[in-house]
Design a protein around this motif. Structure first.
Motif, PDB file in Angstrom:
ATOM      1  N   VAL A   1       0.751  -1.208   0.010  1.00 48.61           N
ATOM      2  CA  VAL A   1      -0.011   0.029  -0.152  1.00 48.61           C
ATOM      3  C   VAL A   1       0.789   1.253  -0.018  1.00 48.61           C
ATOM      4  O   VAL A   1       0.546   2.272  -0.756  1.00 48.61           O
ATOM      5  N   ARG A   2       1.904   1.083   0.432  1.00 48.24           N
ATOM      6  CA  ARG A   2       2.699   2.237   0.663  1.00 48.24           C
ATOM      7  C   ARG A   2       3.270   2.699  -0.845  1.00 48.24           C
ATOM      8  O   ARG A   2       3.305   3.975  -1.167  1.00 48.24           O
ATOM      9  N   VAL A   3       3.620   1.574  -1.403  1.00 46.77           N
ATOM     10  CA  VAL A   3       4.264   1.737  -2.933  1.00 46.77           C
ATOM     11  C   VAL A   3       2.835   2.362  -3.831  1.00 46.77           C
ATOM     12  O   VAL A   3       2.976   3.455  -4.456  1.00 46.77           O
ATOM     13  N   LEU A   4       1.830   1.815  -3.575  1.00 46.60           N
ATOM     14  CA  LEU A   4       0.659   2.230  -4.626  1.00 46.60           C
ATOM     15  C   LEU A   4       0.094   3.566  -4.063  1.00 46.60           C
ATOM     16  O   LEU A   4      -0.072   4.303  -5.149  1.00 46.60           O
ATOM     17  N   ASP A   5       0.144   3.926  -2.895  1.00 48.53           N
ATOM     18  CA  ASP A   5      -0.031   5.172  -2.477  1.00 48.53           C
ATOM     19  C   ASP A   5       0.930   6.317  -3.078  1.00 48.53           C
ATOM     20  O   ASP A   5       0.493   7.297  -3.571  1.00 48.53           O
ATOM     21  N   ALA A   6       2.167   5.793  -3.145  1.00 47.02           N
ATOM     22  CA  ALA A   6       3.064   6.704  -3.692  1.00 47.02           C
ATOM     23  C   ALA A   6       3.048   6.856  -5.343  1.00 47.02           C
ATOM     24  O   ALA A   6       3.307   8.040  -5.898  1.00 47.02           O
ATOM     25  N   LEU A   7       2.610   5.982  -5.963  1.00 40.46           N
ATOM     26  CA  LEU A   7       2.367   5.901  -7.354  1.00 40.46           C
ATOM     27  C   LEU A   7       0.959   6.617  -7.914  1.00 40.46           C
ATOM     28  O   LEU A   7       0.999   6.974  -8.929  1.00 40.46           O
ATOM     29  N   ASP A   8      -0.058   6.410  -7.022  1.00 42.59           N
ATOM     30  CA  ASP A   8      -1.307   6.877  -7.397  1.00 42.59           C
ATOM     31  C   ASP A   8      -1.940   8.016  -6.896  1.00 42.59           C
ATOM     32  O   ASP A   8      -2.977   8.497  -7.327  1.00 42.59           O
ATOM     33  N   THR A   9      -1.319   8.783  -5.878  1.00 41.69           N
ATOM     34  CA  THR A   9      -1.950   9.889  -5.080  1.00 41.69           C
ATOM     35  C   THR A   9      -1.068  11.073  -5.401  1.00 41.69           C
ATOM     36  O   THR A   9       0.110  11.037  -5.462  1.00 41.69           O
TER      37      THR A   9
END
Length: 154
Positions: free
Chosen positions: A121-129
């Motif tokens: 989730v840390r990676v996805l948050d950084a990429l998507d928001t």
């Protein structure tokens, strides 16, 4: 209860380092064998940005520049607050170090498939928001504000 008797938090810093193909730099930890983004505990005498630069260099051999804070994550079980930044490589070539057994570049799909939920989730948050994510977890699963007291037994 005096100030010295109160439980204290630990602060960690980590970086979501991306390349030109939007892949994420990941490390396989020597101590656990798990794949994660590079990061670790912030030292008492260092700034947040200096800490994330140091941790990434120790685990990957590259120098990075943090670009923006992307998330704040609290492990309620351990009392660790993690600050995660988007970052870019400024010099060096990634490779294994004393702290990492292997280094790789993963797509967001690979991150989702191969990392635990609390790290993916840390990676996805950084990429998507564009906003800073603020999340709670218990070391295994993400938690909501409503269920966190139940999990901790409050």
């Amino acid at each position: 209860m005096t100030q010295s008797e109160r439980p204290r938090h630990s602060v960690s810093v980590a970086a979501v380092v991306t390349d030109e193909q939007s892949r994420v730099l990941v490390v396989q930890r020597r101590d656990t064998g798990k794949w994660e983004i590079p990061g670790g505990i912030l030292e008492l005498n260092e700034s947040v940005h200096a800490g994330v630069r140091r941790e990434v260099e120790e685990e990957t051999g590259v120098t990075i520049e943090p670009e923006r804070l992307t998330g704040v994550y609290k492990n309620l079980r351990l009392g660790v607050v993690a600050l995660v930044f988007r970052a870019r490589v400024t010099s060096g070539t990634p490779g294994p170090t004393e702290e990492s057994a292997a280094i790789d570049w993963w797509t967001s799909d690979e991150v989702t498939e191969q990392m635990s939920e609390t790290f993916a989730v840390r990676v996805l948050d950084a990429l998507d928001t564009v906003d800073v994510a603020i999340r709670l977890h218990n070391g295994v699963s993400l938690l909501t504000e409503e269920i966190a007291p139940e999990v901790l037994g409050d």
